[in-house]
Design an enzyme around this catalytic site. Structure first.
Site, PDB file in Angstrom:
ATOM      1  N   HIS A   2     -19.711   9.960   3.706  1.00 22.22           N
ATOM      2  CA  HIS A   2     -20.191   9.459   4.998  1.00 22.22           C
ATOM      3  C   HIS A   2     -21.581  10.019   5.307  1.00 22.22           C
ATOM      4  O   HIS A   2     -21.734  11.175   5.672  1.00 22.22           O
ATOM      5  CB  HIS A   2     -19.179   9.847   6.088  1.00 22.22           C
ATOM      6  CG  HIS A   2     -19.594   9.469   7.474  1.00 22.22           C
ATOM      7  ND1 HIS A   2     -19.142  10.127   8.598  1.00 22.22           N
ATOM      8  CD2 HIS A   2     -20.431   8.503   7.928  1.00 22.22           C
ATOM      9  CE1 HIS A   2     -19.665   9.579   9.670  1.00 22.22           C
ATOM     10  NE2 HIS A   2     -20.461   8.606   9.290  1.00 22.22           N
ATOM     11  N   ASP A   6     -26.556  -6.744  -2.882  1.00 21.30           N
ATOM     12  CA  ASP A   6     -26.044  -7.441  -1.694  1.00 21.30           C
ATOM     13  C   ASP A   6     -25.587  -8.817  -2.129  1.00 21.30           C
ATOM     14  O   ASP A   6     -25.656  -9.168  -3.314  1.00 21.30           O
ATOM     15  CB  ASP A   6     -27.118  -7.507  -0.600  1.00 21.30           C
ATOM     16  CG  ASP A   6     -26.508  -7.462   0.802  1.00 21.30           C
ATOM     17  OD1 ASP A   6     -25.591  -8.259   1.070  1.00 21.30           O
ATOM     18  OD2 ASP A   6     -26.927  -6.617   1.632  1.00 21.30           O
ATOM     19  N   VAL A  49     -20.990  -1.349   3.037  1.00 23.90           N
ATOM     20  CA  VAL A  49     -20.893  -2.661   3.671  1.00 23.90           C
ATOM     21  C   VAL A  49     -20.226  -2.514   5.036  1.00 23.90           C
ATOM     22  O   VAL A  49     -19.929  -1.411   5.486  1.00 23.90           O
ATOM     23  CB  VAL A  49     -20.112  -3.658   2.776  1.00 23.90           C
ATOM     24  CG1 VAL A  49     -20.824  -3.826   1.440  1.00 23.90           C
ATOM     25  CG2 VAL A  49     -18.673  -3.195   2.551  1.00 23.90           C
ATOM     26  N   GLU A  93     -17.622  -2.380   8.239  1.00 24.99           N
ATOM     27  CA  GLU A  93     -16.362  -1.649   8.381  1.00 24.99           C
ATOM     28  C   GLU A  93     -15.184  -2.625   8.409  1.00 24.99           C
ATOM     29  O   GLU A  93     -14.543  -2.839   9.448  1.00 24.99           O
ATOM     30  CB  GLU A  93     -16.392  -0.802   9.654  1.00 24.99           C
ATOM     31  CG  GLU A  93     -17.364   0.369   9.609  1.00 24.99           C
ATOM     32  CD  GLU A  93     -16.890   1.476   8.678  1.00 24.99           C
ATOM     33  OE1 GLU A  93     -16.114   2.340   9.109  1.00 24.99           O
ATOM     34  OE2 GLU A  93     -17.302   1.468   7.503  1.00 24.99           O
ATOM     35  N   ASP A 138     -23.150  30.535   7.906  1.00 23.01           N
ATOM     36  CA  ASP A 138     -22.299  29.355   7.718  1.00 23.01           C
ATOM     37  C   ASP A 138     -22.967  28.328   6.809  1.00 23.01           C
ATOM     38  O   ASP A 138     -22.324  27.765   5.908  1.00 23.01           O
ATOM     39  CB  ASP A 138     -21.969  28.710   9.071  1.00 23.01           C
ATOM     40  CG  ASP A 138     -20.971  29.524   9.872  1.00 23.01           C
ATOM     41  OD1 ASP A 138     -20.500  30.566   9.361  1.00 23.01           O
ATOM     42  OD2 ASP A 138     -20.662  29.128  11.014  1.00 23.01           O
ATOM     43  N   MET A 163     -28.249   1.110   6.533  1.00 21.10           N
ATOM     44  CA  MET A 163     -27.592   2.283   5.964  1.00 21.10           C
ATOM     45  C   MET A 163     -27.683   2.280   4.446  1.00 21.10           C
ATOM     46  O   MET A 163     -28.037   3.295   3.825  1.00 21.10           O
ATOM     47  CB  MET A 163     -26.131   2.335   6.414  1.00 21.10           C
ATOM     48  CG  MET A 163     -25.371   3.547   5.895  1.00 21.10           C
ATOM     49  SD  MET A 163     -26.074   5.131   6.414  1.00 21.10           S
ATOM     50  CE  MET A 163     -25.508   5.190   8.114  1.00 21.10           C
ATOM     51  N   SER A 192     -17.272   5.293   8.092  1.00 22.47           N
ATOM     52  CA  SER A 192     -17.280   6.358   9.094  1.00 22.47           C
ATOM     53  C   SER A 192     -15.937   6.488   9.800  1.00 22.47           C
ATOM     54  O   SER A 192     -15.708   7.456  10.523  1.00 22.47           O
ATOM     55  CB  SER A 192     -18.373   6.100  10.139  1.00 22.47           C
ATOM     56  OG  SER A 192     -18.153   4.859  10.785  1.00 22.47           O
ATOM     57  N   LYS A 198     -14.398  -4.111   1.833  1.00 23.30           N
ATOM     58  CA  LYS A 198     -14.656  -2.909   1.037  1.00 23.30           C
ATOM     59  C   LYS A 198     -13.811  -2.909  -0.233  1.00 23.30           C
ATOM     60  O   LYS A 198     -14.275  -2.500  -1.304  1.00 23.30           O
ATOM     61  CB  LYS A 198     -14.394  -1.656   1.892  1.00 23.30           C
ATOM     62  CG  LYS A 198     -15.425  -1.440   3.005  1.00 23.30           C
ATOM     63  CD  LYS A 198     -15.091  -0.204   3.830  1.00 23.30           C
ATOM     64  CE  LYS A 198     -16.044  -0.027   4.998  1.00 23.30           C
ATOM     65  NZ  LYS A 198     -17.395   0.379   4.590  1.00 23.30           N
TER      66      LYS A 198
END
Length: 721
Positions: free
Chosen positions: A456, A349, A406, A408, A300, A330, A435, A413
């Site tokens: 992700h 940022d 950034v 959620e 796999d 992240m 995510s 976004k």
């Protein structure tokens, strides 16, 4: 020796160079052709040994020898026991004849020698290896649910000692570099290039008229002693206890078989030891767990990494300058991943200070490598020079990949992706690390919606090998192919899924942790829930995982789903809300299901909120039911993802579930779990209906399973068909 996989060349001094070179494959493996060829070669060596000075064994391939024939091993079942035993016994018999030839035999290891390759090398009296940091030696069989069955255990414990062989090679499947192999005594010499490799091997042959393995010399003492040695005997009970602790009670038979074979083989002569090792090997080969793990981690994984889900876009893409939006943990981790493979990164940022903090996180990861001797300071400085912190969007000029990382929040976004689109290269890939938020909705914030894809990553980025690529309604094949190539450029594994709320990994992971909370409400003690998960093979219990991701996250996801018209009435949500209302939001707050300071302990208040039921009560949840509920709820939800075409393949499901959300590797992945369940898909469906009748409709098998519920049916075969 027609069609032999071993070439024979003999020089004027009588030195025979045997070159492993399977004409039918890019790598040498222990297939039928090798067994036949080695048998013929050993017989010729024995016939002509009076005219032979010695033997040098090397390879014409990039690797020295790739190991066992997994195509054959993965198909072996209980009925194949005698056949497998006969095959492995013949392999060992040939190598034993080679090492008792009475002539010096040297392995000139020109490439990776893993598994069977190292076993062949250990059957030689002397080992010279190329000093290439990319070259690795070791016994990775345990990671496939197997043990080294060609004499690897017997020889390594005798040459290195029981403790060293077990801890440095066998129990964890370490792959070590030449320098460490020399330090351990696994090899005897290093060579700078192939010419020196063969020259050193030949020189050793010419300076040794005869040769024996150390353990064949009368009076030889195994380093550290045998199990009858008092000092070693006193420490032996610690090995199985430590194994159980490391495996957290999960049923992985290979490490225990390795330990047993290693200890038992030192209590008998060498030839009997080979018999002991062979029996343990066969037990593993014909078992279901090795089949599952070989299927997942060889077939796999190779299919996924080999491009099965990549669109048929001819041009391969390689990122040269990447913009990462958001310098939190992240974003910094993603920046580190790109800089590690030599790509320049602009880490943006809202303030330069925030971006600099992100680079400081990268510096911390690099500093650990320097402190451990894995990277020079010069290379570390060059590494960090590739990361540019900024607050100015104009610095994104020339970036051919943008990765947004950034918070959620869809509006946020939209804003950062739109800004990046205006400054980056006109054909830049626009990726979001979300995510949970649908990619189709995020793409509405930019003009080039065909170039938007979900990318992700999993935390921590520097350790997690998986990236989930999400295809929105407008995502083009060119963008997806680019994203796939970028993930492979990072050395990570990409799975491809269709856009939906939670995609595949977050959606299925949510079912696991919510089921853990539901079990608590049904009177299962917190540590029983955790043990049910650990003993099933999960890396952590669902309550621990909930605390680590914070309890507010599943509530937020549920609330967002409700706004979108998809209400979730999972009983676990009520448990989580009850804790959040009491200010217990998880590990980051120091308190959730557990109190985390000064050390992790179950919160005493849980027993008042959800009193544990007597295990003998009629309505008590049996421990086996708790285990299967955690496994089944993930498998059933994954089947729904397949039915809804969120998942494109069984392979993506299996690899994604193991590498991304901790599904137990011993089952070979979340959909392999369905296929390997007793009775196949039909057996799984019957058990799922039982769980649904008792615990809720979330366990009810979807139509895709019912359609394939035939005796011994295979979900994998049906999906491919």
């Amino acid at each position: 020796m027609t069609d032999s996989t071993i070439r024979w060349e003999q020089d004027a001094d009588g030195v025979v160079v045997l070159t492993l070179d399977d004409p039918s494959s890019s790598a040498n493996t222990m297939n039928d052709a090798y067994v036949r060829s080695m048998g013929e070669t050993v017989e010729r060596l024995e016939r002509e040994k009076d005219s032979i000075r010695g033997v040098v064994l090397t390879s014409a391939k990039k690797t020295f020898f790739a190991g066992g024939n997994l195509d054959s091993l993965v198909q072996a079942g209980p009925d194949d026991r005698e056949r497998v035993l006969t095959q492995v016994t013949e392999v060992k018999r040939q190598l034993r004849r080679l090492e008792t030839l009475g002539k010096p035999v040297v392995a000139a290891i020109n490439g990776a020698a893993l598994g069977g390759g190292l076993e062949i090398a250990l059957a030689c009296h002397h080992r010279v290896v190329l000093d290439d940091p990319k070259l690795k030696l070791g016994f990775p069989e345990v990671t496939l649910g197997l043990l080294p069955g060609g004499g690897g255990i017997v020889r390594s414990v005798r040459l290195l000692g029981l403790t060293t062989a077990l801890l440095e090679l066998l129990l964890q499947g370490q792959q070590i570099r030449p320098e460490k192999a020399l330090k351990l005594g696994l090899v005897h010499e290093l060579a700078a290039d192939r010419d020196e490799l063969l020259a050193k091997a030949r020189a050793w042959v010419l300076t040794n008229e005869t040769a024996q393995q150390p353990y064949d010399v009368k009076g030889y003492k195994v380093p550290g002693g045998t199990p009858s040695t008092p000092s070693l005997a006193a420490n032996l009970p610690a090995f199985p206890a430590n194994l159980t602790k490391q495996l957290k009670g999960a049923h992985y038979p290979a490490p225990y078989a390795i330990l047993s074979a290693a200890v038992e083989s030192l209590q008998v002569d060498v030839d009997t030891a080979f018999v002991v090792e062979g029996r343990y090997f066969v037990d593993l080969v014909v078992g279901q767990i090795s089949t599952n793990m070989i299927q997942a981690f060889w077939f796999d994984l190779n299919r996924v990494n080999g491009g099965a889900s990549r669109p048929d876009v001819a041009q391969k893409f390689s990122a040269t300058r990447v913009g990462v939006l958001g310098a939190g943990m992240m974003g910094a981790g993603i920046a580190h991943a790109f800089a590690k493979v030599g790509v320049d990164v602009v880490l943006k940022d809202v303030t330069v200070e925030a971006a600099a903090n992100g680079k400081a996180h990268v510096a911390g990861l690099v500093g650990k490598q320097v402190s451990r001797g894995r990277m020079t300071q010069e290379k570390a400085d060059a590494f960090l020079a590739r990361v540019t912190p900024t607050a100015d969007p104009a610095d994104l000029a020339g970036c051919d990949v943008i990765v947004e990382a950034v918070f959620e929040d869809q509006a946020l976004k939209h804003r950062v992706l739109r800004e990046a689109e205006q400054h980056a290269a006109p054909d830049a890939l626009l990726a979001s690390n979300t995510s949970t938020l649908p990619i189709t909705g995020l793409a509405e914030g930019v003009e080039r919606r065909d170039d938007v894809v979900g990318m992700h990553f999993f935390s921590p980025v520097d350790k997690m090998p998986l990236v989930e690529l999400i295809v929105g309604e407008r995502t083009g094949d060119a963008a997806l192919a680019k994203a796939y190539d970028v993930v492979r450029q990072l050395g990570k594994t990409p799975i491809v899924v269709r856009d939906s709320r939670g995609f595949f990994t977050s959606r299925v992971f949510g079912t696991l942790v919510l089921e853990g909370a539901a079990l608590l409400a049904e009177g299962v003690a917190p540590m029983s829930i955790e043990r049910a998960a650990l003993q099933s093979g999960f890396p952590a219990g669902p309550l621990t995982l909930l605390d680590e991701v914070t309890l507010t996250l599943p509530l937020k996801i549920s609330d967002e789903a409700a706004k979108a018209g998809s209400a979730d009435d999972h009983p676990g949500l009520a448990v989580i809300r009850a804790l959040v209302e009491r200010g217990r939001t998880g590990k980051s707050a120091g308190r959730g299901f557990f109190d985390w300071e000064p050390e992790k302990r179950v919160w005493s208040g849980l027993a008042e909120l959800y009193p544990p039921r007597d295990a003998t009560a009629d309505d008590a949840v049996p421990f086996t039911d708790a285990q299967e509920r955690l496994l089944f709820v993930m498998a059933v939800e994954s089947a729904r993802c397949l039915e809804e075409q969120v998942l494109r393949s069984v392979e993506d499901a299996n690899i994604g579930s193991i590498m991304g959300i901790g599904f137990p590797p011993l089952y070979g992945g979340v959909l392999q779990y369905v296929d390997q369940y007793p009775g196949g898909v039909a057996g799984f469906v019957a058990r799922a209906d039982e769980l649904a009748d008792r615990y809720g409709e979330r366990f009810r098998p979807p139509a895709i399973l019912l359609e394939r519920a035939v005796p011994a049916g295979s979900l994998r075969a049906a999906v491919r068909a």
